[in-house]
Scaffold this motif. Structure first.
Motif, PDB file in Angstrom:
ATOM      1  N   ASN A 105       0.831  -1.202   0.000  1.00  0.00           N
ATOM      2  CA  ASN A 105       0.000   0.000   0.000  1.00  0.00           C
ATOM      3  C   ASN A 105       0.871   1.260   0.000  1.00  0.00           C
ATOM      4  OD1 ASN A 105      -2.527   1.389   0.168  1.00  0.00           O
ATOM      5  ND2 ASN A 105      -2.197   1.644   2.359  1.00  0.00           N
ATOM      6  N   ASN A 106       1.887   1.293   0.856  1.00  0.00           N
ATOM      7  CA  ASN A 106       2.771   2.463   0.946  1.00  0.00           C
ATOM      8  C   ASN A 106       3.569   2.668  -0.335  1.00  0.00           C
ATOM      9  OD1 ASN A 106       1.910   3.057   3.537  1.00  0.00           O
ATOM     10  ND2 ASN A 106       3.555   1.923   4.506  1.00  0.00           N
ATOM     11  N   LEU A 107       4.074   1.587  -0.935  1.00  0.00           N
ATOM     12  CA  LEU A 107       4.848   1.715  -2.165  1.00  0.00           C
ATOM     13  C   LEU A 107       3.987   2.172  -3.338  1.00  0.00           C
ATOM     14  CD1 LEU A 107       7.215  -1.392  -1.903  1.00  0.00           C
ATOM     15  CD2 LEU A 107       7.816   1.026  -1.599  1.00  0.00           C
ATOM     16  N   ILE A 108       2.752   1.717  -3.383  1.00  0.00           N
ATOM     17  CA  ILE A 108       1.847   2.160  -4.449  1.00  0.00           C
ATOM     18  C   ILE A 108       1.567   3.654  -4.315  1.00  0.00           C
ATOM     19  CG2 ILE A 108      -0.520   2.000  -5.331  1.00  0.00           C
ATOM     20  CD1 ILE A 108      -0.297  -1.051  -4.749  1.00  0.00           C
ATOM     21  N   LYS A 109       1.361   4.109  -3.094  1.00  0.00           N
ATOM     22  CA  LYS A 109       1.131   5.541  -2.875  1.00  0.00           C
ATOM     23  C   LYS A 109       2.378   6.353  -3.243  1.00  0.00           C
ATOM     24  CE  LYS A 109      -2.911   4.730  -1.164  1.00  0.00           C
ATOM     25  NZ  LYS A 109      -3.235   3.471  -1.783  1.00  0.00           N
ATOM     26  N   GLN A 110       3.555   5.793  -2.951  1.00  0.00           N
ATOM     27  CA  GLN A 110       4.803   6.496  -3.231  1.00  0.00           C
ATOM     28  C   GLN A 110       5.101   6.569  -4.728  1.00  0.00           C
ATOM     29  OE1 GLN A 110       8.211   4.821  -1.224  1.00  0.00           O
ATOM     30  NE2 GLN A 110       9.666   5.972  -2.464  1.00  0.00           N
ATOM     31  N   TYR A 111       4.981   5.443  -5.442  1.00  0.00           N
ATOM     32  CA  TYR A 111       5.402   5.377  -6.840  1.00  0.00           C
ATOM     33  C   TYR A 111       4.286   5.593  -7.857  1.00  0.00           C
ATOM     34  CZ  TYR A 111       9.825   3.557  -5.092  1.00  0.00           C
ATOM     35  OH  TYR A 111      11.017   3.400  -4.449  1.00  0.00           O
ATOM     36  N   ARG A 112       3.041   5.371  -7.460  1.00  0.00           N
ATOM     37  CA  ARG A 112       1.898   5.498  -8.363  1.00  0.00           C
ATOM     38  C   ARG A 112       2.125   4.747  -9.684  1.00  0.00           C
ATOM     39  NH1 ARG A 112      -1.914   8.758  -6.987  1.00  0.00           N
ATOM     40  NH2 ARG A 112      -2.442   9.437  -9.082  1.00  0.00           N
ATOM     41  N   PRO A 113       2.376   3.439  -9.606  1.00  0.00           N
ATOM     42  CA  PRO A 113       2.683   2.664 -10.810  1.00  0.00           C
ATOM     43  C   PRO A 113       1.506   2.630 -11.785  1.00  0.00           C
ATOM     44  CG  PRO A 113       3.004   1.351  -8.815  1.00  0.00           C
ATOM     45  CD  PRO A 113       2.350   2.620  -8.409  1.00  0.00           C
ATOM     46  N   MET A 155      -6.083   0.216  -9.388  1.00  0.00           N
ATOM     47  CA  MET A 155      -7.054   0.218  -8.295  1.00  0.00           C
ATOM     48  C   MET A 155      -6.561   0.923  -7.041  1.00  0.00           C
ATOM     49  SD  MET A 155      -9.029  -3.094  -6.976  1.00  0.00           S
ATOM     50  CE  MET A 155      -9.309  -3.240  -5.252  1.00  0.00           C
ATOM     51  N   LEU A 156      -5.316   0.777  -6.663  1.00  0.00           N
ATOM     52  CA  LEU A 156      -4.883   1.268  -5.363  1.00  0.00           C
ATOM     53  C   LEU A 156      -4.222   2.639  -5.388  1.00  0.00           C
ATOM     54  CD1 LEU A 156      -3.500  -2.043  -3.918  1.00  0.00           C
ATOM     55  CD2 LEU A 156      -5.687  -0.969  -3.484  1.00  0.00           C
ATOM     56  N   ARG A 157      -3.997   3.226  -6.567  1.00  0.00           N
ATOM     57  CA  ARG A 157      -3.323   4.518  -6.615  1.00  0.00           C
ATOM     58  C   ARG A 157      -4.176   5.627  -6.006  1.00  0.00           C
ATOM     59  NH1 ARG A 157      -1.486   5.602 -12.531  1.00  0.00           N
ATOM     60  NH2 ARG A 157      -3.595   4.921 -12.835  1.00  0.00           N
ATOM     61  N   ASP A 158      -5.481   5.496  -6.062  1.00  0.00           N
ATOM     62  CA  ASP A 158      -6.356   6.569  -5.606  1.00  0.00           C
ATOM     63  C   ASP A 158      -6.962   6.315  -4.231  1.00  0.00           C
ATOM     64  OD1 ASP A 158      -8.004   4.498  -6.207  1.00  0.00           O
ATOM     65  OD2 ASP A 158      -9.147   5.545  -7.745  1.00  0.00           O
TER      66      ASP A 158
END
Length: 167
Positions: free
Chosen positions: A91-99, A104-107
């Protein structure tokens, strides 16, 4: 601990053969918009060898996955002790990198949370999925909606706290 392989000699099958069967988070890097070293996707796994291997052992992938794999240059793996740690790190890495392939999880709409309001005299404990901009405290992420809802129910019964409905 992070295991790295660098381009151009990345061999996915050899990489997977050397992975642990423990939990962790994998970060797929590749070319995106002409830039090398861009984070394409972040995923978590209870069993890294099985999950990462599934990308390379299937005869048919979705068009989206096939496209992502065509850009892949290397993978980094972060080992953790538990699946819950993997969930939080992912969750934290997705928020950091916005792949680009983690739609689904970027927002902040992917994982469920528990929201405890703080703006009223009496707090409310509610299941929440979405942005975390409303006043209050957020607890999570939870691995699925049932786990979050069960936790809300337990908190409400144990501490006799009202739910989100006005009474």
């Amino acid at each position: 601990m992070t295991e790295k392989t660098a381009p151009p000699d990345f061999d996915p099958r050899r990489f997977v053969a050397n992975l642990t069967t423990g939990p962790g988070v994998y970060v797929m890097y590749g070319r995106h918009h002409g830039k090398e070293g861009h984070v394409l996707y972040v995923g978590k796994a209870r069993n890294l060898k099985r999950r990462v291997g599934s990308y390379f052992n299937r005869s048919e992938q979705s068009p989206k996955t096939e496209r992502m794999l065509s850009f892949l240059t290397h993978i980094e793996v972060n080992l953790v002790h538990t699946e819950v740690e993997a969930l939080i790190l992912e969750n934290n890495l997705i928020k950091q990198y916005r792949p680009p392939y983690n739609i689904m999880l970027r927002d902040d709409k992917g994982y469920p949370y528990i929201h405890i309001t703080t703006e009223a005299d009496w707090p409310k404990v509610v299941y929440h999925r979405g942005s975390q901009k409303a006043p209050g405290r957020y607890f999570g992420p939870y691995p699925n909606a049932k786990a979050a809802r069960d936790a809300v129910t337990l908190i409400q019964k144990t501490f006799r706290i009202r739910d989100g409905e006005e009474s």
